[in-house]
Design a protein around this motif. Structure first.
Motif, PDB file in Angstrom:
ATOM      1  N   VAL A 229       0.953  -1.019  -0.133  1.00 52.38           N
ATOM      2  CA  VAL A 229       0.034   0.472  -0.043  1.00 52.38           C
ATOM      3  C   VAL A 229       0.342   1.081   0.314  1.00 52.38           C
ATOM      4  O   VAL A 229       1.756   1.241   0.295  1.00 52.38           O
ATOM      5  CB  VAL A 229      -0.749   0.736   0.839  1.00 52.38           C
ATOM      6  CG1 VAL A 229      -2.232  -1.059   0.980  1.00 52.38           C
ATOM      7  CG2 VAL A 229      -0.311  -0.153   2.807  1.00 52.38           C
ATOM      8  N   SER A 230       0.644   2.229  -0.514  1.00 47.63           N
ATOM      9  CA  SER A 230       0.598   3.265  -0.668  1.00 47.63           C
ATOM     10  C   SER A 230      -0.038   4.328   0.102  1.00 47.63           C
ATOM     11  O   SER A 230      -1.590   4.285  -0.562  1.00 47.63           O
ATOM     12  CB  SER A 230       1.035   4.269  -1.930  1.00 47.63           C
ATOM     13  OG  SER A 230       1.943   3.493  -2.985  1.00 47.63           O
ATOM     14  N   THR A 231       0.492   5.327   1.288  1.00 47.59           N
ATOM     15  CA  THR A 231      -0.917   6.054   2.010  1.00 47.59           C
ATOM     16  C   THR A 231      -0.554   7.661   1.773  1.00 47.59           C
ATOM     17  O   THR A 231       0.617   7.774   0.794  1.00 47.59           O
ATOM     18  CB  THR A 231       0.337   5.614   3.209  1.00 47.59           C
ATOM     19  OG1 THR A 231       0.903   6.008   3.600  1.00 47.59           O
ATOM     20  CG2 THR A 231       0.538   3.785   3.690  1.00 47.59           C
TER      21      THR A 231
ATOM     22  N   LYS B   8       4.063   7.109   2.262  1.00 50.64           N
ATOM     23  CA  LYS B   8       5.114   5.771   2.963  1.00 50.64           C
ATOM     24  C   LYS B   8       4.387   4.349   2.431  1.00 50.64           C
ATOM     25  O   LYS B   8       3.256   4.549   1.820  1.00 50.64           O
ATOM     26  CB  LYS B   8       4.524   5.691   4.469  1.00 50.64           C
ATOM     27  CG  LYS B   8       5.141   6.493   5.474  1.00 50.64           C
ATOM     28  CD  LYS B   8       5.869   5.916   6.528  1.00 50.64           C
ATOM     29  CE  LYS B   8       6.587   7.137   7.408  1.00 50.64           C
ATOM     30  NZ  LYS B   8       7.371   7.919   7.150  1.00 50.64           N
ATOM     31  N   ARG B   9       5.716   3.171   1.452  1.00 50.28           N
ATOM     32  CA  ARG B   9       5.326   2.125   0.395  1.00 50.28           C
ATOM     33  C   ARG B   9       5.417   1.264   2.077  1.00 50.28           C
ATOM     34  O   ARG B   9       6.594   1.241   3.025  1.00 50.28           O
ATOM     35  CB  ARG B   9       6.468   1.828   0.040  1.00 50.28           C
ATOM     36  CG  ARG B   9       6.060   0.726  -0.671  1.00 50.28           C
ATOM     37  CD  ARG B   9       6.684   0.599  -2.013  1.00 50.28           C
ATOM     38  NE  ARG B   9       6.820  -0.929  -2.591  1.00 50.28           N
ATOM     39  CZ  ARG B   9       7.493  -2.067  -2.862  1.00 50.28           C
ATOM     40  NH1 ARG B   9       9.196  -1.239  -2.296  1.00 50.28           N
ATOM     41  NH2 ARG B   9       7.584  -2.832  -2.906  1.00 50.28           N
ATOM     42  N   LEU B  10       3.796   0.190   2.513  1.00 52.69           N
ATOM     43  CA  LEU B  10       4.137  -0.915   3.881  1.00 52.69           C
ATOM     44  C   LEU B  10       4.077  -1.727   2.881  1.00 52.69           C
ATOM     45  O   LEU B  10       2.684  -1.279   1.903  1.00 52.69           O
ATOM     46  CB  LEU B  10       3.138  -0.652   4.801  1.00 52.69           C
ATOM     47  CG  LEU B  10       3.288   0.667   4.986  1.00 52.69           C
ATOM     48  CD1 LEU B  10       2.015   1.766   6.545  1.00 52.69           C
ATOM     49  CD2 LEU B  10       4.291   1.454   5.341  1.00 52.69           C
ATOM     50  N   VAL B  11       4.478  -2.740   3.436  1.00 56.23           N
ATOM     51  CA  VAL B  11       4.387  -3.966   2.476  1.00 56.23           C
ATOM     52  C   VAL B  11       3.418  -4.853   4.019  1.00 56.23           C
ATOM     53  O   VAL B  11       3.909  -5.044   4.621  1.00 56.23           O
ATOM     54  CB  VAL B  11       5.280  -5.205   1.931  1.00 56.23           C
ATOM     55  CG1 VAL B  11       4.755  -5.841   1.456  1.00 56.23           C
ATOM     56  CG2 VAL B  11       5.539  -4.260   1.095  1.00 56.23           C
ATOM     57  N   PHE B  12       2.673  -5.504   3.290  1.00 57.42           N
ATOM     58  CA  PHE B  12       1.608  -6.704   4.145  1.00 57.42           C
ATOM     59  C   PHE B  12       1.351  -8.485   3.968  1.00 57.42           C
ATOM     60  O   PHE B  12       1.513  -8.901   2.822  1.00 57.42           O
ATOM     61  CB  PHE B  12       0.316  -6.147   4.747  1.00 57.42           C
ATOM     62  CG  PHE B  12       0.490  -4.878   5.854  1.00 57.42           C
ATOM     63  CD1 PHE B  12       0.755  -5.012   6.824  1.00 57.42           C
ATOM     64  CD2 PHE B  12       0.768  -3.971   4.618  1.00 57.42           C
ATOM     65  CE1 PHE B  12       0.701  -3.075   7.223  1.00 57.42           C
ATOM     66  CE2 PHE B  12       0.319  -2.567   5.186  1.00 57.42           C
ATOM     67  CZ  PHE B  12       0.487  -2.425   6.958  1.00 57.42           C
ATOM     68  N   GLU B  13       1.587  -9.096   4.909  1.00 55.02           N
ATOM     69  CA  GLU B  13       1.606 -10.812   4.404  1.00 55.02           C
ATOM     70  C   GLU B  13      -0.130 -10.667   4.296  1.00 55.02           C
ATOM     71  O   GLU B  13      -1.000  -9.803   5.429  1.00 55.02           O
ATOM     72  CB  GLU B  13       2.018 -11.403   5.511  1.00 55.02           C
ATOM     73  CG  GLU B  13       3.715 -11.422   5.799  1.00 55.02           C
ATOM     74  CD  GLU B  13       4.192 -12.165   7.040  1.00 55.02           C
ATOM     75  OE1 GLU B  13       3.371 -12.998   7.633  1.00 55.02           O
ATOM     76  OE2 GLU B  13       5.220 -12.820   6.902  1.00 55.02           O
TER      77      GLU B  13
END
Length: 152
Positions: free
Chosen positions: A34-36, A40-45
């Motif tokens: 996700v880009s917020t 911030k670029r965040l990666v989730f399992e």
């Protein structure tokens, strides 16, 4: 509903510091990026929703789509002296060879992908006024479809 996907689990990601601008699944659906609105670029399992912070692991992920305006892979889409809100949308072609971006100035730009060099070479097209709100490649990568914020 019959014939559609079943919704038997939701993914809950609790560490997102702002609203979501873009969301993409990995090719195997094991991760989302996700880009917020906090840029911030965040990666989730998936399905645990656990934040992935190991950059080496993130670098090994193959993405089914890429619409993020953030990340080392798209550093070159940002022009010199850009404000955070200047680049609004992006999309990588299905073949993974090109990327298009839309910006606050009504421009559609075509890049090679990945474009990790700052200020990457690109082709530029006047698309809309005053800003491009979204952009995508057609299923066969022959066309780029974009929408503008004040086109009507």
């Amino acid at each position: 509903m019959s014939g559609g996907p079943s919704l038997n689990r939701l993914v809950y990601c609790s560490d997102i510091p702002a609203f979501i601008l873009q969301l993409d699944f990995s090719a195997d659906s094991s991760y989302i990026q996700v880009s917020t609105g906090a840029y911030k670029r965040l990666v989730f399992e998936v399905p645990s929703g656990k934040l992935l912070s190991d950059q080496t692991s993130i670098d090994r992920i193959t993405w089914a789509t890429w619409t993020s305006i953030l990340g080392d892979e798209v550093l070159g889409i940002w022009p010199r002296n850009a404000d955070k809100a200047d680049v609004i949308c992006a999309c990588v072609s299905h073949a993974g060879l090109n990327m298009v971006s839309g910006d606050d100035f009504g421009l559609v730009k075509l890049f090679d992908f990945p474009c990790s060099e700052k200020f990457a070479k690109h082709k530029r097209y006047l698309g809309h006024s005053p800003h491009v709100t979204n952009i995508r490649f057609s299923h066969d990568d022959k066309y780029v479809i974009s929408t503008g914020g004040d086109d009507c």
